[in-house]
Write a protein that holds these residues in place. Structure first.
Motif, PDB file in Angstrom:
ATOM      1  N   LEU A   8       0.082  17.064 -15.731  1.00 44.08           N
ATOM      2  CA  LEU A   8       1.003  17.531 -16.630  1.00 44.08           C
ATOM      3  C   LEU A   8       1.489  18.311 -17.562  1.00 44.08           C
ATOM      4  CD1 LEU A   8       4.319  19.268 -15.431  1.00 44.08           C
ATOM      5  CD2 LEU A   8       5.009  17.336 -15.657  1.00 44.08           C
ATOM      6  N   PHE A   9       1.339  19.023 -18.687  1.00 40.10           N
ATOM      7  CA  PHE A   9       1.566  19.283 -20.585  1.00 40.10           C
ATOM      8  C   PHE A   9       2.521  20.058 -20.426  1.00 40.10           C
ATOM      9  CE2 PHE A   9      -1.418  21.925 -21.795  1.00 40.10           C
ATOM     10  CZ  PHE A   9      -2.460  21.457 -20.975  1.00 40.10           C
ATOM     11  N   ARG A  10       2.967  20.007 -21.524  1.00 41.64           N
ATOM     12  CA  ARG A  10       3.569  21.240 -21.822  1.00 41.64           C
ATOM     13  C   ARG A  10       3.832  22.459 -22.953  1.00 41.64           C
ATOM     14  NH1 ARG A  10       9.487  18.523 -21.626  1.00 41.64           N
ATOM     15  NH2 ARG A  10       9.479  16.834 -20.004  1.00 41.64           N
ATOM     16  N   LEU A  11       3.060  23.758 -23.159  1.00 45.07           N
ATOM     17  CA  LEU A  11       3.384  24.966 -24.542  1.00 45.07           C
ATOM     18  C   LEU A  11       4.398  25.096 -24.514  1.00 45.07           C
ATOM     19  CD1 LEU A  11      -0.076  26.159 -22.574  1.00 45.07           C
ATOM     20  CD2 LEU A  11       0.355  23.916 -23.802  1.00 45.07           C
ATOM     21  N   LEU A  12       4.313  25.245 -25.562  1.00 42.61           N
ATOM     22  CA  LEU A  12       5.908  25.627 -26.461  1.00 42.61           C
ATOM     23  C   LEU A  12       4.963  27.257 -26.550  1.00 42.61           C
ATOM     24  CD1 LEU A  12       8.646  26.149 -27.169  1.00 42.61           C
ATOM     25  CD2 LEU A  12       8.044  24.309 -29.162  1.00 42.61           C
ATOM     26  N   LEU A  13       5.716  28.479 -26.765  1.00 40.89           N
ATOM     27  CA  LEU A  13       5.675  29.890 -28.251  1.00 40.89           C
ATOM     28  C   LEU A  13       6.763  29.793 -28.865  1.00 40.89           C
ATOM     29  CD1 LEU A  13       4.960  30.331 -24.640  1.00 40.89           C
ATOM     30  CD2 LEU A  13       3.524  32.000 -25.883  1.00 40.89           C
ATOM     31  N   ILE A  14       6.016  29.677 -30.462  1.00 46.55           N
ATOM     32  CA  ILE A  14       7.418  29.739 -30.863  1.00 46.55           C
ATOM     33  C   ILE A  14       7.181  30.950 -32.362  1.00 46.55           C
ATOM     34  CG2 ILE A  14       7.962  27.781 -31.188  1.00 46.55           C
ATOM     35  CD1 ILE A  14       6.459  27.052 -33.528  1.00 46.55           C
ATOM     36  N   GLY A  15       8.082  32.100 -32.797  1.00 38.12           N
ATOM     37  CA  GLY A  15       7.449  32.988 -33.654  1.00 38.12           C
ATOM     38  C   GLY A  15       9.168  33.518 -33.103  1.00 38.12           C
ATOM     39  N   ASP A  16       9.063  35.124 -34.375  1.00 38.41           N
ATOM     40  CA  ASP A  16      10.351  35.603 -34.322  1.00 38.41           C
ATOM     41  C   ASP A  16      10.767  35.980 -33.326  1.00 38.41           C
ATOM     42  OD1 ASP A  16      10.080  34.625 -37.080  1.00 38.41           O
ATOM     43  OD2 ASP A  16       9.819  37.131 -37.993  1.00 38.41           O
ATOM     44  N   SER A  17      11.897  36.531 -33.027  1.00 35.81           N
ATOM     45  CA  SER A  17      12.760  37.390 -32.655  1.00 35.81           C
ATOM     46  C   SER A  17      11.438  38.109 -31.685  1.00 35.81           C
ATOM     47  CB  SER A  17      13.697  37.506 -31.887  1.00 35.81           C
ATOM     48  OG  SER A  17      14.015  38.387 -31.074  1.00 35.81           O
ATOM     49  N   LEU A  64       9.983  21.227 -24.788  1.00 31.42           N
ATOM     50  CA  LEU A  64      10.816  21.268 -26.921  1.00 31.42           C
ATOM     51  C   LEU A  64       9.420  19.901 -27.126  1.00 31.42           C
ATOM     52  CD1 LEU A  64      14.987  21.197 -26.383  1.00 31.42           C
ATOM     53  CD2 LEU A  64      13.040  22.826 -27.554  1.00 31.42           C
ATOM     54  N   ALA A  65       9.128  18.704 -26.817  1.00 32.04           N
ATOM     55  CA  ALA A  65       8.237  17.773 -27.114  1.00 32.04           C
ATOM     56  C   ALA A  65       6.993  18.458 -26.470  1.00 32.04           C
ATOM     57  CB  ALA A  65       8.279  16.885 -26.501  1.00 32.04           C
ATOM     58  N   ALA A  66       5.825  18.888 -26.827  1.00 36.72           N
ATOM     59  CA  ALA A  66       4.982  20.147 -26.140  1.00 36.72           C
ATOM     60  C   ALA A  66       4.195  19.545 -26.889  1.00 36.72           C
ATOM     61  CB  ALA A  66       5.087  21.384 -27.079  1.00 36.72           C
ATOM     62  N   ALA A  67       3.137  19.307 -26.137  1.00 38.02           N
ATOM     63  CA  ALA A  67       1.814  19.027 -26.107  1.00 38.02           C
ATOM     64  C   ALA A  67       0.982  19.760 -27.038  1.00 38.02           C
ATOM     65  CB  ALA A  67       0.786  18.420 -24.990  1.00 38.02           C
ATOM     66  N   GLY A  68       0.945  21.147 -26.878  1.00 35.66           N
ATOM     67  CA  GLY A  68       0.369  22.480 -27.244  1.00 35.66           C
ATOM     68  C   GLY A  68       1.478  23.442 -27.879  1.00 35.66           C
ATOM     69  N   LYS A 101      -2.793  24.100 -31.980  1.00 35.09           N
ATOM     70  CA  LYS A 101      -1.340  25.007 -32.388  1.00 35.09           C
ATOM     71  C   LYS A 101      -2.519  26.048 -32.454  1.00 35.09           C
ATOM     72  CE  LYS A 101      -0.200  22.095 -36.209  1.00 35.09           C
ATOM     73  NZ  LYS A 101      -0.067  21.543 -37.201  1.00 35.09           N
ATOM     74  N   ILE A 102      -2.581  27.008 -31.156  1.00 31.32           N
ATOM     75  CA  ILE A 102      -2.633  28.196 -31.550  1.00 31.32           C
ATOM     76  C   ILE A 102      -2.699  29.454 -31.959  1.00 31.32           C
ATOM     77  CG2 ILE A 102      -3.949  29.894 -29.935  1.00 31.32           C
ATOM     78  CD1 ILE A 102      -5.577  28.600 -29.173  1.00 31.32           C
ATOM     79  N   LEU A 103      -2.977  30.109 -33.570  1.00 27.87           N
ATOM     80  CA  LEU A 103      -1.886  31.302 -33.668  1.00 27.87           C
ATOM     81  C   LEU A 103      -2.588  32.967 -32.396  1.00 27.87           C
ATOM     82  CD1 LEU A 103      -0.511  32.427 -35.912  1.00 27.87           C
ATOM     83  CD2 LEU A 103      -2.619  32.350 -37.663  1.00 27.87           C
ATOM     84  N   ILE A 104      -1.516  33.753 -32.559  1.00 26.81           N
ATOM     85  CA  ILE A 104      -1.279  34.515 -32.123  1.00 26.81           C
ATOM     86  C   ILE A 104      -1.117  35.475 -32.124  1.00 26.81           C
ATOM     87  CG2 ILE A 104      -0.825  35.604 -29.629  1.00 26.81           C
ATOM     88  CD1 ILE A 104      -3.024  33.666 -28.683  1.00 26.81           C
ATOM     89  N   GLY A 105      -1.749  36.645 -32.096  1.00 21.71           N
ATOM     90  CA  GLY A 105      -1.066  38.388 -33.519  1.00 21.71           C
ATOM     91  C   GLY A 105      -0.815  38.507 -32.419  1.00 21.71           C
ATOM     92  N   ASN A 106       0.445  38.902 -31.533  1.00 19.35           N
ATOM     93  CA  ASN A 106       0.458  39.988 -30.218  1.00 19.35           C
ATOM     94  C   ASN A 106       0.881  40.852 -30.517  1.00 19.35           C
ATOM     95  OD1 ASN A 106       0.469  39.811 -27.155  1.00 19.35           O
ATOM     96  ND2 ASN A 106       3.225  40.216 -27.425  1.00 19.35           N
ATOM     97  N   LYS A 107       0.794  42.105 -29.159  1.00 16.00           N
ATOM     98  CA  LYS A 107       0.486  43.665 -29.411  1.00 16.00           C
ATOM     99  C   LYS A 107      -0.753  43.964 -29.880  1.00 16.00           C
ATOM    100  CE  LYS A 107       6.042  43.327 -29.310  1.00 16.00           C
ATOM    101  NZ  LYS A 107       7.034  43.881 -30.093  1.00 16.00           N
ATOM    102  N   ALA A 108      -1.604  43.493 -29.636  1.00 15.04           N
ATOM    103  CA  ALA A 108      -2.611  43.937 -29.683  1.00 15.04           C
ATOM    104  C   ALA A 108      -2.722  45.731 -29.458  1.00 15.04           C
ATOM    105  CB  ALA A 108      -3.817  43.119 -30.121  1.00 15.04           C
TER     106      ALA A 108
END
Ligand SMILES: Nc1nc2c(ncn2[C@@H]2O[C@H](COP(=O)(O)OP(=O)(O)OP(=O)(O)O)[C@@H](O)[C@H]2O)c(=O)[nH]1
Length: 197
Positions: A8-17, A64-68, A101-108
């Motif tokens: 079991l682990f946690r992933l967090l998505l962060i970025g602008d609103s 908040l304490a994410a592994a990825g 960490k992975i960088l995502i460019g969404n809305k492709a």
């Protein structure tokens, strides 16, 4: 009852609103897409179990304490791309050491509104030593791929614990087989769930 996951682990998505974090999560966990934008207050929280390399991972979509961590910008917003550097410095300051960490460019899918070139995304990811995906929560582009990749990176980073888990699992299996051969009633086998939360 059958075990539903091994790790079991946690992933967090962060970025602008508005870059599409909630939509990425909903697409991955429920295969749904919502065209309205209701700003998330606090955190969205979703779970999904996936299997990578024979190990069932249960990912919590947010923590908040994410592994990825997914660092997400919107390819139709130069501003959201520029802010990635700020998000990275926040992660470096507050996230636990070794977080993947992975960088995502969404809305492709929004090609006609594109403000950030694919090469810009690749270049930024190279600078930070991250993998990079352009995704679309709308068309389901690279959603499974990016979540699976981040999961793999987290697993690699926890290789030692994973080896311990595999050894434990094979011991459990051998014990169960032995008991079956000997005709012993099946006792409760301790489940080997690992948590990297
Ligand atoms: N065209 C397109 N629109 C998207 C995509 N992903 C999200 N959107 C739209 O972008 C808007 C914002 O999406 P959200 O997922 O709510 O954004 P968020 O990053 O979670 O926003 P906050 O909760 O405010 O941080 C919504 O109108 C979505 O429908 C995508 O891949 N393509």
């Amino acid at each position: 009852m059958a075990k539903q996951y091994d790790v079991l682990f946690r992933l967090l998505l962060i970025g602008d609103s508005g870059v599409g974090k909630t939509c990425l999560l909903c697409r991955f966990t429920d295969n749904e897409f919502h065209s309205s934008h209701i700003s998330t207050i606090g955190v969205d929280f979703k779970m999904k179990t996936i299997e990578v390399d024979g190990i069932k991972e249960r990912t919590l979509g947010c923590s908040l304490a994410a592994a990825g961590i997914f660092l997400v910008y919107d390819i139709s917003s130069e501003r959201s791309y520029q802010h990635i550097m700020k998000w990275v410095s926040d992660v470096d300051e507050y996230a636990p050491e070794g977080v993947q960490k992975i960088l995502i460019g969404n809305k492709a899918d929004e090609e006609q509104k594109r403000q950030v070139g694919r090469e810009q995304g690749q270049q930024l990811a190279r600078e930070y030593g991250m993998d990079f995906y352009e995704t679309s929560a709308c068309t389901n582009l690279n959603i499974k791929e990016s979540f699976t990749r981040l999961t793999e990176l987290v697993l690699q980073a926890h290789r030692k614990e994973l080896e311990g888990l595999r050894t434990h699992a094979s011991h459990e299996l051998a014990l169960a087989e032995l008991e079956e051969e000997e005709g012993k009633p099946e006792g409760p086998v301790n489940s080997s769930k690992t948590c990297w939360c």
